[in-house]
Design a protein around this motif. Structure first.
Motif, PDB file in Angstrom:
ATOM      1  N   ARG A   1       9.189   9.491   3.675  1.00 51.94           N
ATOM      2  CA  ARG A   1       8.636  10.809   3.353  1.00 51.94           C
ATOM      3  C   ARG A   1       7.217  10.990   3.880  1.00 51.94           C
ATOM      4  NH1 ARG A   1      11.364  13.648  -0.740  1.00 51.94           N
ATOM      5  NH2 ARG A   1      13.329  12.632  -1.299  1.00 51.94           N
ATOM      6  N   PHE A   2       6.765  10.044   4.704  1.00 50.61           N
ATOM      7  CA  PHE A   2       5.441  10.165   5.311  1.00 50.61           C
ATOM      8  C   PHE A   2       5.597  10.243   6.823  1.00 50.61           C
ATOM      9  CE2 PHE A   2       6.403   5.729   4.253  1.00 50.61           C
ATOM     10  CZ  PHE A   2       6.389   5.128   5.509  1.00 50.61           C
ATOM     11  N   GLN A   3       4.590  10.807   7.472  1.00 50.72           N
ATOM     12  CA  GLN A   3       4.586  10.876   8.921  1.00 50.72           C
ATOM     13  C   GLN A   3       4.081   9.557   9.504  1.00 50.72           C
ATOM     14  OE1 GLN A   3       5.054  13.817  11.518  1.00 50.72           O
ATOM     15  NE2 GLN A   3       6.647  13.552   9.980  1.00 50.72           N
TER      16      GLN A   3
ATOM     17  N   GLU B   1      12.251  -0.581   8.858  1.00 52.74           N
ATOM     18  CA  GLU B   1      13.622  -0.823   8.395  1.00 52.74           C
ATOM     19  C   GLU B   1      13.640  -1.161   6.911  1.00 52.74           C
ATOM     20  OE1 GLU B   1      15.429  -3.677  11.033  1.00 52.74           O
ATOM     21  OE2 GLU B   1      16.232  -2.034  12.253  1.00 52.74           O
ATOM     22  N   GLN B   2      12.631  -1.879   6.456  1.00 55.35           N
ATOM     23  CA  GLN B   2      12.534  -2.180   5.026  1.00 55.35           C
ATOM     24  C   GLN B   2      12.354  -0.889   4.222  1.00 55.35           C
ATOM     25  OE1 GLN B   2       9.441  -5.016   3.953  1.00 55.35           O
ATOM     26  NE2 GLN B   2       9.276  -4.133   1.907  1.00 55.35           N
ATOM     27  N   CYS B   3      11.469  -0.017   4.691  1.00 51.61           N
ATOM     28  CA  CYS B   3      11.243   1.271   4.007  1.00 51.61           C
ATOM     29  C   CYS B   3      12.515   2.103   3.977  1.00 51.61           C
ATOM     30  CB  CYS B   3      10.121   2.039   4.693  1.00 51.61           C
ATOM     31  SG  CYS B   3       8.476   1.337   4.512  1.00 51.61           S
ATOM     32  N   ARG B   4      13.232   2.127   5.103  1.00 54.95           N
ATOM     33  CA  ARG B   4      14.456   2.930   5.177  1.00 54.95           C
ATOM     34  C   ARG B   4      15.539   2.376   4.272  1.00 54.95           C
ATOM     35  NH1 ARG B   4      17.180   3.038   9.677  1.00 54.95           N
ATOM     36  NH2 ARG B   4      18.171   4.968   9.071  1.00 54.95           N
ATOM     37  N   SER B   5      15.561   1.066   4.087  1.00 51.77           N
ATOM     38  CA  SER B   5      16.563   0.469   3.199  1.00 51.77           C
ATOM     39  C   SER B   5      16.325   0.843   1.740  1.00 51.77           C
ATOM     40  CB  SER B   5      16.555  -1.059   3.343  1.00 51.77           C
ATOM     41  OG  SER B   5      15.378  -1.621   2.783  1.00 51.77           O
TER      42      SER B   5
ATOM     43  N   ALA C   1       0.835  -1.215   0.000  1.00 52.18           N
ATOM     44  CA  ALA C   1       0.000   0.000   0.000  1.00 52.18           C
ATOM     45  C   ALA C   1       0.865   1.258   0.000  1.00 52.18           C
ATOM     46  CB  ALA C   1      -0.926  -0.006   1.218  1.00 52.18           C
ATOM     47  N   ILE C   2       1.982   1.224   0.704  1.00 54.55           N
ATOM     48  CA  ILE C   2       2.892   2.381   0.717  1.00 54.55           C
ATOM     49  C   ILE C   2       3.404   2.666  -0.689  1.00 54.55           C
ATOM     50  CG2 ILE C   2       5.155   3.189   1.509  1.00 54.55           C
ATOM     51  CD1 ILE C   2       4.572   1.693   4.158  1.00 54.55           C
ATOM     52  N   LYS C   3       3.796   1.613  -1.401  1.00 57.17           N
ATOM     53  CA  LYS C   3       4.302   1.790  -2.775  1.00 57.17           C
ATOM     54  C   LYS C   3       3.192   2.228  -3.726  1.00 57.17           C
ATOM     55  CE  LYS C   3       8.052  -1.546  -2.203  1.00 57.17           C
ATOM     56  NZ  LYS C   3       8.617  -2.861  -2.589  1.00 57.17           N
ATOM     57  N   THR C   4       1.973   1.755  -3.464  1.00 58.51           N
ATOM     58  CA  THR C   4       0.857   2.059  -4.365  1.00 58.51           C
ATOM     59  C   THR C   4       0.318   3.466  -4.167  1.00 58.51           C
ATOM     60  OG1 THR C   4       0.198  -0.275  -4.353  1.00 58.51           O
ATOM     61  CG2 THR C   4      -1.461   1.323  -5.081  1.00 58.51           C
ATOM     62  N   TYR C   5       0.181   3.897  -2.920  1.00 59.28           N
ATOM     63  CA  TYR C   5      -0.546   5.135  -2.635  1.00 59.28           C
ATOM     64  C   TYR C   5       0.342   6.312  -2.245  1.00 59.28           C
ATOM     65  CZ  TYR C   5      -4.684   2.158  -2.688  1.00 59.28           C
ATOM     66  OH  TYR C   5      -5.670   1.295  -3.061  1.00 59.28           O
ATOM     67  N   ASP C   6       1.645   6.087  -2.008  1.00 56.17           N
ATOM     68  CA  ASP C   6       2.554   7.164  -1.623  1.00 56.17           C
ATOM     69  C   ASP C   6       1.922   8.025  -0.514  1.00 56.17           C
ATOM     70  OD1 ASP C   6       4.718   8.904  -1.587  1.00 56.17           O
ATOM     71  OD2 ASP C   6       3.930  10.141  -3.222  1.00 56.17           O
TER      72      ASP C   6
END
Length: 276
Positions: free
Chosen positions: A80-82, A71-75, A45-50
């Motif tokens: 860029r989201f709260q 940690e996956q997102c940071r890698s 969902a993060i990749k789809t909806y930004d």
């Protein structure tokens, strides 16, 4: 009012629906674009909806935690989201909450208080206004430092790291614990007095900053004061006052004086006798 593209992630469907209802009722700036029950679905969902806001349960099924996802997102690049974390564990000694507070991130306790939810969303909204003042890249850089600190604290539980304070104009200021002389409440905000004679105004009430006591050097000696014992020059136990290294004299409460005596007796206890 900025509209925030929002994802809600919780492994309990009733909890997920309850949070969505409260957001719709109390937070009109929230636009829910996805509701997810697993970390894999949340990552997709993060990749789809930004999203601009992610409300994320700390604990998921099968011993997974949301920090695996972070940690996956940071890698994959800067976040860029709260983030607003949600935890069902008691606040006391809840390291997710302590680490969030230390990093000036947000962790709400379940069941979620609607007023605190509203305040958390307003803080998230303020971050985007802060980008306009500070510059987007600089704001994102600081935020990712906060997230990095939180994940580090959860691994090490070492609360001697520099911490973040939410200050005036929605700024996030990084302070080294060794720089802090003491904290003083003015009833609405908290003033940090530093060794270089600077003052930093924290936007939270002083009780919020009791997470500092996870660092053994800090102690709340009065309802209005938290002191750094490493920067205290004198404790007069009979006349009941402490003098800080800048000359400030603080009279601890009865409980604060007891805590000081206990701390000093532990720190300077005589060595046990040994036998040959």
């Amino acid at each position: 009012m900025k509209t925030l593209r929002t994802i809600i992630a919780d492994d309990s469907e009733p909890q997920l629906n309850a949070i969505c209802r409260e957001l719709k009722m109390f937070c009109p700036q929230v636009n829910i674009v996805a509701k997810t029950l697993t970390l894999d679905d949340t990552a997709l969902a993060i990749k789809t909806y930004d999203p601009e806001l992610l409300l994320l349960d700390v604990e998921f099924h099968y011993d997974e935690t949301s920090f695996n996802l972070i940690e996956q997102c940071r890698s994959e690049g800067d976040i860029r989201f709260q983030l607003i974390f949600m935890s069902g564990h008691a606040r006391e000694k809840n390291y997710a909450t302590l680490a969030a507070d230390y990093s000036a991130l947000q962790c709400l306790q379940k069941p979620i208080d609607p007023q605190k939810l509203k305040e958390a969303v307003l803080k998230a909204e303020a971050w985007f206004a802060y980008q306009e003042v500070k510059g987007q890249q600089e704001a994102i850089k600081i935020y990712n430092q906060q997230v990095e600190l939180m994940t580090k604290l959860l691994k090490t539980k070492d609360f001697r790291q520099p911490f973040f304070v939410r200050s005036v104009r929605s700024q996030w200021i990084n302070l080294d614990p060794k720089e802090v002389l003491y904290l003083e409440s003015d009833g609405k905000q908290t003033i940090f007095y530093l060794t270089d004679k600077r003052q930093v105004v924290g936007m939270e009430l002083i009780g919020f900053y009791e997470f500092l006591s996870e660092n053994y050097s800090f102690l709340r000696v009065h309802q209005s004061y938290i002191v750094n014992l490493d920067n205290m020059s004198l404790f007069h136990s009979q006349e009941n006052y402490v003098r800080m290294s800048d000359g400030k004299v603080i009279s601890p409460s009865r409980q604060g004086a007891t805590l000081l005596r206990e701390r000093f007796s532990q720190q300077y206890a005589p060595l046990p006798k040994t036998t040959d």
